[in-house]
Design an enzyme around this catalytic site. Structure first.
Site, short mmCIF file in Angstrom:
data_model
loop_
_atom_site.label_atom_id
_atom_site.label_comp_id
_atom_site.label_asym_id
_atom_site.label_seq_id
_atom_site.Cartn_x
_atom_site.Cartn_y
_atom_site.Cartn_z
N THR A 86 78.73 -11.96 51.34
CA THR A 86 79.91 -12.73 50.94
C THR A 86 81.20 -12.12 51.48
O THR A 86 82.14 -12.84 51.82
CB THR A 86 79.98 -12.86 49.41
OG1 THR A 86 78.74 -13.39 48.93
CG2 THR A 86 81.10 -13.77 48.98
N LYS A 103 81.20 -10.42 42.97
CA LYS A 103 81.28 -10.31 44.43
C LYS A 103 82.22 -11.35 45.03
O LYS A 103 82.82 -11.11 46.08
CB LYS A 103 79.88 -10.42 45.04
CG LYS A 103 79.14 -11.72 44.76
CD LYS A 103 79.31 -12.78 45.83
CE LYS A 103 78.66 -14.08 45.41
NZ LYS A 103 78.70 -15.10 46.47
#
Length: 335
Positions: free
Chosen positions: A248, A191
């Site tokens: 994120t 991620k």
């Protein structure tokens, strides 16, 4: 009372120390710089990383690894992923043989392409019965402000996961357990690279359609790599997968998203890194994740193109053009 040692006095290490303290643990933090440890002890704040957050007196700091680890039931590792092996080799002799080792790190090691739990096992020989991972949508600034957050405690040993769950379950932090250590670690590592790509798109001036497309296709890449490594597909739709990815990629608090945005605006990797004491893990892990994917024969075009930008082989605009010009395919891989 649980005695916890947190190795790493950056933003996430400090925020998790606060979670543990709120859950009733006695916490000692290890810091790389003695002067920062002295400041934490005298002012009950961490001015370099979380200056506006008051730390309870139950949290103490030291530069001495032996003092930090003394009688620790729980050893939490919160240093940059590429520095883990060297640091842990130094700390390992001081760690109690019965302590549980918990990784907060989200990366894949350069050169070996090993996940952080594998590095921990390599260095300490602790084995799956003593190693766990905490992962999820865990932006340190929000957690330190005691905003509500959930996360995943992943361990091969379910009893171990439940034990750590109890240790970090505070009024504001809700941990869930998961047996899928591989999936949780991959979700957390990949991620960061996808967030760089989303940031690059934002820096180039593109909007939510582009960002959502990158997030979705990035999740597909992560799941393909996970399948090759034996991860549980469900993990990638959970907190350690989609939850962490969305936080994120979309938050201005995200180091990787912010780093990518600056890349998209035309700044170099060296310029951006020089302007921050915080580590954007995806900048180095993109190389090791691409290496891991290659070893497994998994196609990860977003990771590949971000790596090209980081290495200076592609400009952000060239990266976008190359991704969009790839041959059209079915959405579901292999069909």
């Amino acid at each position: 009372m649980t005695r916890a040692a947190v190795f790493g006095a950056g933003s996430w290490g400090t925020a998790f120390a606060l979670v543990l303290a709120d859950a009733g643990a006695d916490v000692v933090m290890w810091g790389r710089r003695p002067e920062l440890c002295d400041t934490i002890n005298s002012t009950h704040t961490n001015p370099d990383y979380l200056p506006d957050v008051a730390l309870p007196p139950v949290i103490r700091a030291t530069h001495d690894p032996g003092e930090a680890a003394d009688r620790a039931d729980l050893v939490v590792l919160a240093v940059p992923s590429q520095a883990l092996r060297v640091n842990l080799a130094e700390w390992s002799p001081a760690l109690p043989s019965t302590s549980v080792l918990v990784s907060l790190m989200k990366g894949v090691e350069l050169g070996t392409a090993k996940r952080m739990s594998e590095v921990i096992d390599d260095v300490t020989g602790a084995g799956p019965g003593r190693i766990a991972v905490v992962s999820g949508p865990n932006l340190a600034g929000e957690i330190a402000q005691r905003q509500p957050a959930a996360s995943v405690v992943a361990a091969a040993d379910e009893d171990l996961a439940r034990r750590i769950q109890r240790t970090c379950h505070s009024p504001h932090f809700r941990p869930y357990t998961n047996h899928d250590l591989v999936g949780a670690e991959l979700g957390g590592a990949v991620k960061n690279v996808i967030a760089l790509a989303v940031g690059i798109a934002a820096g180039l001036g593109f909007g939510d359609n582009a960002r959502a497309s990158v997030i979705t296709r990035g999740l597909a890449e992560t799941a393909r790599l996970g399948a090759a490594l034996g991860a549980d597909a469900y993990t990638f739709s959970g907190l350690a997968g989609l939850g962490d990815l969305v936080a994120t990629c979309m938050s201005p608090l995200s180091r990787n998203r912010t780093f990518g945005e600056k890349l998209g605006q035309g700044h170099s990797v060296a310029e951006i890194a020089a302007g921050s004491r915080q580590v954007a893990e995806g900048v180095k892990s993109c190389v090791s994740i691409l290496d891991l994917a290659g070893r497994q024969g998994v196609d990860m075009p977003i990771v590949e193109h971000v790596t090209g930008v980081v290495r200076g082989e592609l400009t952000p605009a060239e990266m976008l053009g190359s991704l969009l010009s790839r041959s059209a395919k079915p959405e579901r891989h292999g069909h």
